[in-house]
Each structure stands twice: as C-alpha cells, then as structure tokens.
Design an enzyme around this catalytic site. Sequence first.
Site, PDB file in Angstrom:
ATOM      1  N   ARG A 111       0.882  57.889  22.886  1.00 33.71           N
ATOM      2  CA  ARG A 111       0.296  57.721  21.684  1.00 33.71           C
ATOM      3  C   ARG A 111      -0.118  59.121  21.090  1.00 33.71           C
ATOM      4  NH1 ARG A 111      -2.627  53.427  20.383  1.00 33.71           N
ATOM      5  NH2 ARG A 111      -4.484  53.685  20.102  1.00 33.71           N
ATOM      6  N   HIS A 112      -0.821  59.240  19.869  1.00 35.26           N
ATOM      7  CA  HIS A 112      -0.588  60.272  19.175  1.00 35.26           C
ATOM      8  C   HIS A 112      -1.747  61.007  19.634  1.00 35.26           C
ATOM      9  CE1 HIS A 112      -4.181  57.974  17.235  1.00 35.26           C
ATOM     10  NE2 HIS A 112      -3.639  57.115  17.029  1.00 35.26           N
ATOM     11  N   GLY A 113      -2.397  62.223  19.683  1.00 33.09           N
ATOM     12  CA  GLY A 113      -3.167  63.287  20.002  1.00 33.09           C
ATOM     13  C   GLY A 113      -4.202  62.924  19.065  1.00 33.09           C
TER      14      GLY A 113
END
Length: 478
Positions: free
Chosen positions: A88-90
């Site tokens: 998942r993105h940060g």
Amino acid sequence: MPRGPCSLVRVSATPVAVLAVALVSSLSRCSLLEPENSVVSALSPYFGTKTRYEDANPGLLPDPEVPRRDPELLEETCTPVQLVALIRHGTRYPTTKQIRKLRQLHGLLQARGAEDDRTRAAGRGDLGAALADWPLWYADWMDGQLVEKGRQDMRQLALRLASLFPALFSRENYGRLQLVTSSKHRCVDSGAAFLQGLWQHYHPGLPPPDIADMECGPPRINDKLMRFFDHCEKFLTQVERNATALYHVEAFKTGPEMQNILKKVADILQVPVNNLNADLIQVAFFTCSFDLAIKGVKSPWCDVFDIDDAKVLEYLNDLKQYWKRGYGYSINSRSSCTLFQDIFQHLDKAVKQKQRIRVFSSESVLHIRWPEYWSFSFSISPSNEYPGLMSFRMDWLDLLAVQGTLKSLLQHGNSKASIQSIKCWIPPRKDTPRPRAKEEPQQDVLNQFPLQSSSSLAMQRPFFHCFLSWATSKTRNP
Ligand SMILES: *[C@@H]1O[C@H](CO)[C@@H](O)[C@H](O)[C@H]1NC(C)=O
C-alpha cells in the site's frame, strides 16, 4: 487510503523468476510524540486504514530500517525463489473532499456567537473556541498526495525487505526488480520512494539518481492490474455507481449510535446539532489521525472524542469498506482476480523454473545440506526402483567441486544415513549404440577423482550419470 492496492514490485532470483512487491502504507518515527499524549494512544487503535504503521507494529520503533524477524529462521527452513508483495502507499494527505468537509466544520465553529461561549465554557473547557482558533493547515492542493513521512515509510520498507531477503535482493538481481504501480500520484510516488530506499541499500551514502536512470527502471503503470476495481464493469454497475449499494452505511449514519455522537459533539463544541452530520464528525476524527500520522502531533480534534465514540466511528468506516471493498458483495473480491492471477502465475513460473533446475533435493531424505551453489547445475531425482539408491546427473565441474564434501560424508557418516558408494559413469553419446547397463563402466567417484583431470573432459563438460547408495542407521545398527 481505502482504495485498494497501489503498486507491485518484482525481482527475480533466477533469470526469469520474478520478485513482486506492491506498495502499502506508513511507518513513522514517533520521536515528536510526547508520552503524555494518552488520548492519542487511546484512540489510535480505532483509526482503521489511517493507523500509523508504528502503532500497528511497535517493533518498527527501535529501528525502522531493520527487520524484526529472525533472518536465520528463514535461511534454515527454505530458499526464497521469489518475493511477491502487494504494498500500500505511504502516509498521505487527506483528499480534497475531506479537506472541504473539515473547512466546513471549522467554519461552523468560527461562526458561533463568540459572546455566548465565553460564559458557557465548562466540562472539557471551551474546546469549540480552541478548535475555531486552530490553524487549518490543510489545503486543497494536497489532495491525498504522499507526504514526506510516506516517502520515508517506503524507503524504510525497501531497506527492511532487502535485509530480510539478502539472496533475492543481491546486486545481480537488482536489474531484475520489477515494480508495477497504479497511476494514482501517491502510488507512483510511493514506488519511486521504494526504489530510492533500495538504491540506499545497494549504494550506501550515495544520493539516489533520477528514477529513470536506475538499473531496474522506473515503476510501470498498469491500472488494469492495480486499479482492477475501475476496470470491472460489473463492480462499477452493481456497487460503485449504484446509489443504493451502500444503504447499510447510510442507515448507520442516521442510526441511534451516530445520533448519540452528534448530540454529544454538538454539546461539546456548542454548535446546533442540526448543523452537524456523520460525515463532518468522521472528518473531525480523521483529522486527529492525519495530524498524528503526518506531523506526529496530538491534534486538539482528538479531544472531541472518547473511546466509545471511536468505536462507533471505526465501525462506520469498516462498514463502508465491507460493502464497497470487502465481503459485502461477491463482485468486490472477484474484481481482484486479474491481479491475483497475475501474482500466482509469476509464482508458478518461478517454482517451475526452480524445479527444472533442481528436480529433487536429497536433503530431506539424507539430511545432507547441499550447498546452495550447486542448485543451478545439480539435480537429484529419487529412484523408485531401488530403495536406498538414488540416481542423479552431475556436471563434471560440480563433481570436482563436491568431491571433498562427498568424501567427508562417507568418512563421518550421518546420524540418519550413511553413504556407501557413489558410482558414476559418462553416458554414451546419443549417436553411438548404447551398451547394456551391466557393461557400462561404473566408476567409484571417490577413487576415480581427480579422474586424470583431463582437459578434454573439462572442455566437453560431460554430464555424469551417478548412483548414490546409502544405508540408513536402522539398516546398519539393527
Ligand atoms: C444496487 O444495489 C442494490 C443493493 O445491493 C441491489 O439490489 C441492486 O440490484 C443494485 N443495482 C444494480 C444496477 O446492480
């Protein structure tokens, strides 16, 4: 954040095998956090997808670049062939939609009759006035973009993965890393930050170059894979564009639990309850989590809620994810089949390739640890016809290399099995008539080598056919 996976990275241990990683969310240093922020630590278990990584995994706190898992555990039990990760993105900013709702709520507080409030401050103090004075630092341009903390999340994740799987993340595999991302800006940026973290791993101390100039190349955008939900017509019709698909969520927003919170918050903030709704309450709760995740500070918005409120708001968010992304409708999970098929196809390919290279490892039978460097040219297959006998093909150079090991195995035996002999011969070429098995000149490897160390043999690099026979301890010591 609740938009599903974001990017996919692939690296391979063998020329075609692939390591896939895809990008998730956030880990942060909480050095900015004061220990007295008990409100924050009390509420953060209810932040759902907005939870900071370090709150979900406190093991990251001592050193976010070092994996906590015992690497020896992994080394002793298996050889990693491929790593596939869906990441998942940060950590990111709130979306423009969320920021607008927050501005609306903030405006409500600022519009309150200032005169009444001065006199009515009681209980929790005049939280409404404090929040009206709160500097709203979120702006529309932020629109869900990755924050610096989010880049750090990704760099640290890359460093942890690289030290957890040193064989996969070796220098020679660097060019085989494949990263696939969705076109969403925060995902593209997460992928870039992940590659910068890997660069740090391979070139410590050197500033990372432009992503385009890295050996592995920039992340490839593939929305069909990574934003599968946007490409699934059935999902779009039945859920995404269906006004009634989330009717359970709407019902909960107007249900007794939420009404209870609306009244409570209206009272605390001294605003008319009719000006509030579930969405505004939810955005106030998210602001507590965003301030914590992005800035590492305890937001005054956290003071609006207690644990019981947090449970209700967590449930509201979960309910939405359940119907929109989760098990609520079967098409939700089925829409991800393309992505999972892709992942499993890559895994299957890697396993097949590994099997072609090493058909069978004898270690489970003989309890011998064959050194890893044989794995690419040494194959052993069990012989069903002869118990205690195993046939294998071996490259000439390997035969030279393993001689010492075989000798010591013969001398010292093994607790479970002892090798009695290893006979090898060079099979006749296909175009010459094949002699009957009994006439094939079998040679005891250990006595034959160095087998005239003939340079012509080395040049031809023939394969030897070998039989290895052993006795188990049961046979030897009845
Ligand atoms: C929209 O959702 C409702 C509730 O799940 C369902 O009954 C209806 O069939 C859906 N409409 C379409 C067009 O799929």
